[in-house]
Design a protein around this motif. Structure first.
Motif, PDB file in Angstrom:
ATOM      1  N   LYS A 181      46.710 -10.783  30.173  1.00  0.00           N
ATOM      2  CA  LYS A 181      47.135  -9.504  30.789  1.00  0.00           C
ATOM      3  C   LYS A 181      46.961  -9.527  32.304  1.00  0.00           C
ATOM      4  O   LYS A 181      47.857  -9.150  33.060  1.00  0.00           O
ATOM      5  N   GLU A 182      45.782  -9.959  32.720  1.00  0.00           N
ATOM      6  CA  GLU A 182      45.423 -10.000  34.145  1.00  0.00           C
ATOM      7  C   GLU A 182      46.457 -10.742  34.985  1.00  0.00           C
ATOM      8  O   GLU A 182      46.692 -10.436  36.140  1.00  0.00           O
ATOM      9  N   HIS A 183      47.052 -11.772  34.382  1.00  0.00           N
ATOM     10  CA  HIS A 183      47.975 -12.623  35.137  1.00  0.00           C
ATOM     11  C   HIS A 183      49.440 -12.386  34.740  1.00  0.00           C
ATOM     12  O   HIS A 183      50.301 -13.243  34.974  1.00  0.00           O
ATOM     13  N   ASN A 184      49.678 -11.210  34.146  1.00  0.00           N
ATOM     14  CA  ASN A 184      51.051 -10.803  33.773  1.00  0.00           C
ATOM     15  C   ASN A 184      51.767 -11.845  32.909  1.00  0.00           C
ATOM     16  O   ASN A 184      52.927 -12.168  33.141  1.00  0.00           O
ATOM     17  N   LEU A 185      51.050 -12.356  31.919  1.00  0.00           N
ATOM     18  CA  LEU A 185      51.621 -13.398  31.057  1.00  0.00           C
ATOM     19  C   LEU A 185      51.831 -12.906  29.618  1.00  0.00           C
ATOM     20  O   LEU A 185      52.150 -13.694  28.737  1.00  0.00           O
ATOM     21  N   LEU A 186      51.631 -11.619  29.381  1.00  0.00           N
ATOM     22  CA  LEU A 186      51.730 -11.118  28.002  1.00  0.00           C
ATOM     23  C   LEU A 186      53.108 -11.413  27.405  1.00  0.00           C
ATOM     24  O   LEU A 186      54.129 -11.231  28.066  1.00  0.00           O
ATOM     25  N   PRO A 187      53.157 -11.865  26.143  1.00  0.00           N
ATOM     26  CA  PRO A 187      54.453 -12.141  25.509  1.00  0.00           C
ATOM     27  C   PRO A 187      55.142 -10.858  25.046  1.00  0.00           C
ATOM     28  O   PRO A 187      54.500  -9.810  24.911  1.00  0.00           O
ATOM     29  N   ASP A 188      56.434 -10.948  24.789  1.00  0.00           N
ATOM     30  CA  ASP A 188      57.154  -9.850  24.128  1.00  0.00           C
ATOM     31  C   ASP A 188      56.684  -9.801  22.676  1.00  0.00           C
ATOM     32  O   ASP A 188      56.629 -10.835  22.005  1.00  0.00           O
ATOM     33  N   MET A 189      56.380  -8.587  22.220  1.00  0.00           N
ATOM     34  CA  MET A 189      55.854  -8.424  20.869  1.00  0.00           C
ATOM     35  C   MET A 189      56.626  -7.332  20.136  1.00  0.00           C
ATOM     36  O   MET A 189      57.264  -6.491  20.753  1.00  0.00           O
ATOM     37  N   ILE A 190      56.512  -7.362  18.814  1.00  0.00           N
ATOM     38  CA  ILE A 190      57.097  -6.308  17.975  1.00  0.00           C
ATOM     39  C   ILE A 190      55.927  -5.565  17.342  1.00  0.00           C
ATOM     40  O   ILE A 190      54.884  -6.165  17.038  1.00  0.00           O
ATOM     41  N   GLY A 202      42.755 -13.910  11.999  1.00  0.00           N
ATOM     42  CA  GLY A 202      43.755 -12.835  11.960  1.00  0.00           C
ATOM     43  C   GLY A 202      43.825 -11.993  13.210  1.00  0.00           C
ATOM     44  O   GLY A 202      44.471 -10.950  13.228  1.00  0.00           O
ATOM     45  N   LYS A 203      43.179 -12.440  14.289  1.00  0.00           N
ATOM     46  CA  LYS A 203      43.283 -11.681  15.538  1.00  0.00           C
ATOM     47  C   LYS A 203      43.009 -12.582  16.737  1.00  0.00           C
ATOM     48  O   LYS A 203      42.328 -13.596  16.632  1.00  0.00           O
ATOM     49  N   TYR A 204      43.558 -12.183  17.879  1.00  0.00           N
ATOM     50  CA  TYR A 204      43.352 -12.935  19.121  1.00  0.00           C
ATOM     51  C   TYR A 204      42.009 -12.558  19.747  1.00  0.00           C
ATOM     52  O   TYR A 204      41.577 -11.411  19.641  1.00  0.00           O
ATOM     53  N   PRO A 205      41.361 -13.517  20.436  1.00  0.00           N
ATOM     54  CA  PRO A 205      40.122 -13.180  21.136  1.00  0.00           C
ATOM     55  C   PRO A 205      40.393 -12.170  22.262  1.00  0.00           C
ATOM     56  O   PRO A 205      41.364 -12.316  22.994  1.00  0.00           O
ATOM     57  N   GLU A 206      39.526 -11.156  22.353  1.00  0.00           N
ATOM     58  CA  GLU A 206      39.674 -10.137  23.412  1.00  0.00           C
ATOM     59  C   GLU A 206      39.730 -10.781  24.800  1.00  0.00           C
ATOM     60  O   GLU A 206      40.505 -10.368  25.659  1.00  0.00           O
ATOM     61  N   GLU A 207      38.878 -11.783  25.005  1.00  0.00           N
ATOM     62  CA  GLU A 207      38.833 -12.459  26.317  1.00  0.00           C
ATOM     63  C   GLU A 207      40.181 -13.080  26.676  1.00  0.00           C
ATOM     64  O   GLU A 207      40.592 -13.098  27.824  1.00  0.00           O
ATOM     65  N   LEU A 208      40.853 -13.624  25.655  1.00  0.00           N
ATOM     66  CA  LEU A 208      42.152 -14.267  25.894  1.00  0.00           C
ATOM     67  C   LEU A 208      43.198 -13.216  26.251  1.00  0.00           C
ATOM     68  O   LEU A 208      43.988 -13.399  27.194  1.00  0.00           O
ATOM     69  N   ILE A 209      43.192 -12.113  25.513  1.00  0.00           N
ATOM     70  CA  ILE A 209      44.147 -11.025  25.792  1.00  0.00           C
ATOM     71  C   ILE A 209      43.957 -10.527  27.233  1.00  0.00           C
ATOM     72  O   ILE A 209      44.923 -10.340  27.977  1.00  0.00           O
ATOM     73  N   LYS A 210      42.688 -10.358  27.600  1.00  0.00           N
ATOM     74  CA  LYS A 210      42.362  -9.870  28.950  1.00  0.00           C
ATOM     75  C   LYS A 210      42.884 -10.850  30.019  1.00  0.00           C
ATOM     76  O   LYS A 210      43.511 -10.450  31.010  1.00  0.00           O
ATOM     77  N   LEU A 211      42.649 -12.129  29.778  1.00  0.00           N
ATOM     78  CA  LEU A 211      43.068 -13.168  30.729  1.00  0.00           C
ATOM     79  C   LEU A 211      44.589 -13.177  30.909  1.00  0.00           C
ATOM     80  O   LEU A 211      45.116 -13.219  32.025  1.00  0.00           O
ATOM     81  N   ILE A 242      37.296 -20.907  29.395  1.00  0.00           N
ATOM     82  CA  ILE A 242      38.732 -20.589  29.560  1.00  0.00           C
ATOM     83  C   ILE A 242      39.598 -21.699  28.946  1.00  0.00           C
ATOM     84  O   ILE A 242      40.587 -21.421  28.265  1.00  0.00           O
ATOM     85  N   ALA A 243      39.207 -22.951  29.165  1.00  0.00           N
ATOM     86  CA  ALA A 243      39.951 -24.065  28.549  1.00  0.00           C
ATOM     87  C   ALA A 243      39.937 -23.935  27.029  1.00  0.00           C
ATOM     88  O   ALA A 243      40.954 -24.143  26.358  1.00  0.00           O
ATOM     89  N   ASP A 244      38.787 -23.575  26.474  1.00  0.00           N
ATOM     90  CA  ASP A 244      38.654 -23.389  25.026  1.00  0.00           C
ATOM     91  C   ASP A 244      39.550 -22.249  24.532  1.00  0.00           C
ATOM     92  O   ASP A 244      40.236 -22.376  23.509  1.00  0.00           O
ATOM     93  N   LEU A 245      39.564 -21.149  25.269  1.00  0.00           N
ATOM     94  CA  LEU A 245      40.415 -20.011  24.902  1.00  0.00           C
ATOM     95  C   LEU A 245      41.887 -20.412  24.884  1.00  0.00           C
ATOM     96  O   LEU A 245      42.622 -20.095  23.945  1.00  0.00           O
ATOM     97  N   LEU A 246      42.312 -21.130  25.925  1.00  0.00           N
ATOM     98  CA  LEU A 246      43.737 -21.456  26.065  1.00  0.00           C
ATOM     99  C   LEU A 246      44.187 -22.519  25.062  1.00  0.00           C
ATOM    100  O   LEU A 246      45.261 -22.408  24.464  1.00  0.00           O
ATOM    101  N   PHE A 247      43.384 -23.561  24.875  1.00  0.00           N
ATOM    102  CA  PHE A 247      43.865 -24.712  24.101  1.00  0.00           C
ATOM    103  C   PHE A 247      43.388 -24.747  22.650  1.00  0.00           C
ATOM    104  O   PHE A 247      44.002 -25.401  21.822  1.00  0.00           O
TER     105      PHE A 247
END
Length: 462
Positions: free
Chosen positions: A271-280, A260-269, A244-249
């Motif tokens: 999302k789980e904690h309602n931290l998703l950014p605003d995106m276009i 060119g893409k975010y790790p699925e594990e990071l997106i899941k993490l 998790i530290a590796d994913l975040l930092f």
């Protein structure tokens, strides 16, 4: 003399610096305030010995002298940054002619001394007028940054062939929006995620602009401080915490910028904690289409991680540390001045990871170095005997060489830094340079490491 470690003939030897840490004269010749100037005005006590960003090695006036010294100690390349608030000080986007002339003069002086300029566009120094619009939380500021980047490409890319969008973009996220060591001193995980995300968008958009200009024999990258996350043990809880530290930092920037893409594990993490950014809508395609062409790697110390020992206080702000604890490994080698562990093998582990998991992208060590307090205590015969720095460099270069032997696509090594510089809130507490700066007289005095690196470059090895 038989060389134990020989490097390729076109290896980049040099050092790195940043505009706000070296130029000095904070508000001179039309430069506007950046967030460091403003924060120092507001809270000078947050800076070591209350020394602010106006007192530096004064590269703005002494660049010719410094570049001559770089040449003398063997540099064939040098990375510095353009100060956005110096080049474009007002909201109307007009270029400051004195700043344009200064950067042109620096580039020309470097080239006249056979030193290749590597230019970084952003090194923690948000213009105050942009911070007032929301800084990296704002898409308006992202667009302004892209305009600024384009101006730089148009002004200087006839001579500059190595470009970087950002230096250590995770640091303003950590410092400004999580751990309170950069302005604007916000502690808010969700806003931190937005800042990280928008910075990645800004980088991808700048790369898109760069590619649209079809600049010959040029490349653009990003500089990431990749700090390997080593688990305390093979216990699944420790492994999970380190991941998790590796994913975040690390992977929060490394994956989108290189793959060119975010790790699925990071997106899941997130999302789980309602931290998703605003995106276009078009964002993810933009990231996919505009990956970096090469990578600068900053490495100082490892990150050692263990599973959390205690549940976090539910009343506390939600933080990355809710997922892990830092671990102090017994017997670790330390740079006591800085409070950082010295672990030379880290550079090898980073490069092997880039080779195995990131397409063996062309990369180089863009920062690595050792900050030491009260270096004057080591003066012998009028010169600082920084043999400890030489040992530090040798250790890291040895492991870097090993990674190259094993096929890693490594092109160079830059030390932080050329001359002792002003260091953010630490000011002049620790010294990092090949060259000693006497703050009172502004005299430049080479340290023992300067003579050592000169020999290394001359022999292309040691």
């Amino acid at each position: 003399m038989e060389l134990k470690y020989k490097f390729p003939n076109d290896f980049w030897w040099g050092s790195a610096s940043s505009g706000p840490q070296s130029e000095g004269t904070s508000i001179d010749d039309g430069k506007a305030l950046n967030i460091w100037d403003y924060w120092y005005e507001k809270e000078p006590y947050r800076f070591f010995n209350e020394v602010g960003p106006s007192l530096t090695s004064d590269f703005y006036h002494k660049y010719k002298q410094d570049i001559k010294l770089m040449k003398e100690i063997g540099h064939n390349s040098f990375r510095f940054s353009i100060s956005w608030s110096r080049l474009i000080p007002t909201e109307n986007g007009k270029v400051n002619e004195k700043a344009k002339n200064f950067y042109n003069d620096v580039i020309n002086e470097l080239l006249a001394n056979d030193i290749e300029p590597f230019i970084n566009l952003y090194h923690f120094d948000m213009p105050l007028i942009m911070q007032d619009k929301g800084g990296w939380e704002s898409r308006v500021v992202v667009n302004e940054y892209v305009k600024y980047a384009r101006v730089c490409f148009e002004l200087f890319s006839d001579r500059v062939k190595k470009w970087f969008t950002f230096n250590e973009p995770v640091v303003p996220v950590e410092g400004g929006y999580l751990y309170d060591f950069h302005y604007p001193n916000v502690v808010d995980f969700k806003r931190a995620v937005q800042v990280a995300y928008n910075t990645t968008i800004a980088s991808a958009q700048a790369i898109k602009e760069f590619k649209s200009l079809n600049i010959l024999n040029s490349k653009i990258g990003i500089i990431l401080n990749l700090t390997p996350s080593y688990p305390r043990s093979n216990n699944p809880a420790d492994l999970k915490a380190a991941n998790i530290a590796d994913l975040l930092f690390n992977r929060s920037f490394l994956d989108p910028c290189v793959m060119g893409k975010y790790p699925e594990e990071l997106i899941k993490l997130v999302k789980e904690h309602n931290l998703l950014p605003d995106m276009i809508d078009r964002d993810l395609q933009l990231i996919k289409d505009n990956v970096v062409q090469f990578l600068g790697v900053n490495y100082y110390q490892p990150r050692r991680i263990k599973a959390k020992a205690f549940m976090p206080n539910p009343e506390s702000p939600f933080m990355p540390d809710n997922f892990f604890d830092n671990y102090e490994m017994p017997g670790r080698k330390m740079n006591v001045s800085r409070g950082w562990e010295i672990y030379e093998k880290g550079v090898y582990d980073i490069m092997i990871n880039l080779k195995d998991n990131y397409g063996n992208i062309e990369s180089y060590i863009s920062e690595n170095g050792m900050g030491v307090q009260n270096e004057e205590q080591f003066i012998k015969d009028g010169m600082i005997d920084d043999s400890y720095r030489i040992d530090f460099l040798k250790g890291h270069l040895t492991w870097l060489h090993k990674s190259m032997d094993e096929g890693c696509n490594v092109k160079g090594y830059h030390m932080w830094t050329f001359i002792d510089n002003w260091s953010w809130s630490n000011a002049y507490k620790n010294r990092y340079g090949f060259i000693q700066l006497d703050l009172k007289t502004q005299k430049r005095i080479p340290k023992k490491s300067a003579y050592w690196i000169k020999e290394v470059v001359k022999n292309n090895g040691f």
